[in-house]
Design an enzyme around this catalytic site. Sequence first.
Site: not given
Length: 355
Positions: A99, A166, A190
């Site tokens: 990511w 993030d 998540k």
Amino acid sequence: MKKYNFNAGPCILDRSVIEKTAQAILDFNGIGLSLAEISHRSKDFQPVIDEAEALVKELLEVPEGYSVLFLGGGASLEFCMIPYNFLKKKAAYLNTGVWAKKAMKEAKLFGEVVEVASSADANYTFIPKGWTVPEDADYLHITTNNTIYGTEIRKDLDVPVRLIADMSSDIFSRPVDVSKYDAIYAGAQKNLSMAGVTIVIVKNDALGQAPREIPTMLDYRTHVEKGSMFNTPPVVPIYTAMENLRWMKAQGGVKAMDKLAQQRAEIVYGEIDRNKLFRGTVAEEDRSVMNLCFVMNDEYKELEKDFLDFATSKGMVGVKGHRSVGGFRASCYNAQTIEGCQALVACMKEFEKLH
């Protein structure tokens, strides 16, 4: 048979949150209409987004001068929005996984990107140490938890430039000093809600400085000015987030979530380290408490499928590891219970006895 949800995302949610969402979809607040069909600008929904915003600010102790946004597009869209809004000439990125790498790729469309460090050569099995950030960088971007590889930065870094994070898979799992960040973003599926909403916490005075015209929908200022209501927001996922934030607050907030995360990790990692069949995949000091990754020891590699089948038969859901790592992954987000972790450990012990 009871099922234990260890999926990496979409996440496990507390049963009460699921039931309240289900009821709201059938009949929202007794108005005779479904949450899924009411107007986002109605007097019925505005209190939902107001409370969700207030709870984010309360639980994370967000300082004055920051806005909380509820957007669509997932963290993947934020990979683009961050450099669109913050990158002037140069940005620094810490490459700790897939990511982070995807975020870097998007940033390269807007300016120079400096990779301050990477653990790619070791398949991201550790968080790089001892790196420095160029002082002329517009910001440093980090990914605090790496769901695929099972590493985590569980502290707030001190850096000489703007810090952007993030936090998709570990937000609300520990106290965060928000004042150290200019932006924090998280795809909610998540650790907070169902897929469909992204939470962004952004420092207001950091906006409007990028040397480019920004499309309306990609400009954070648009959503700050309209209170996340510029266009139709993801109504149902925002409601679920609100209910989950309520639930977290009732459990004792992020300090309680942090304590629970450490307890779960101690239980599962303890068995991984004890059990002769298994071993962890990452450096112990960088182990994630959200995504606990492990594999069969080399001499038992042929038992991998057998254990996965065995675990599934015992009610363990979603324990298969990501294809780039293999093995197994027990995702222990905020709603994961101690009981669930103990059930997984019992399963591992039973399989060890059989082999």
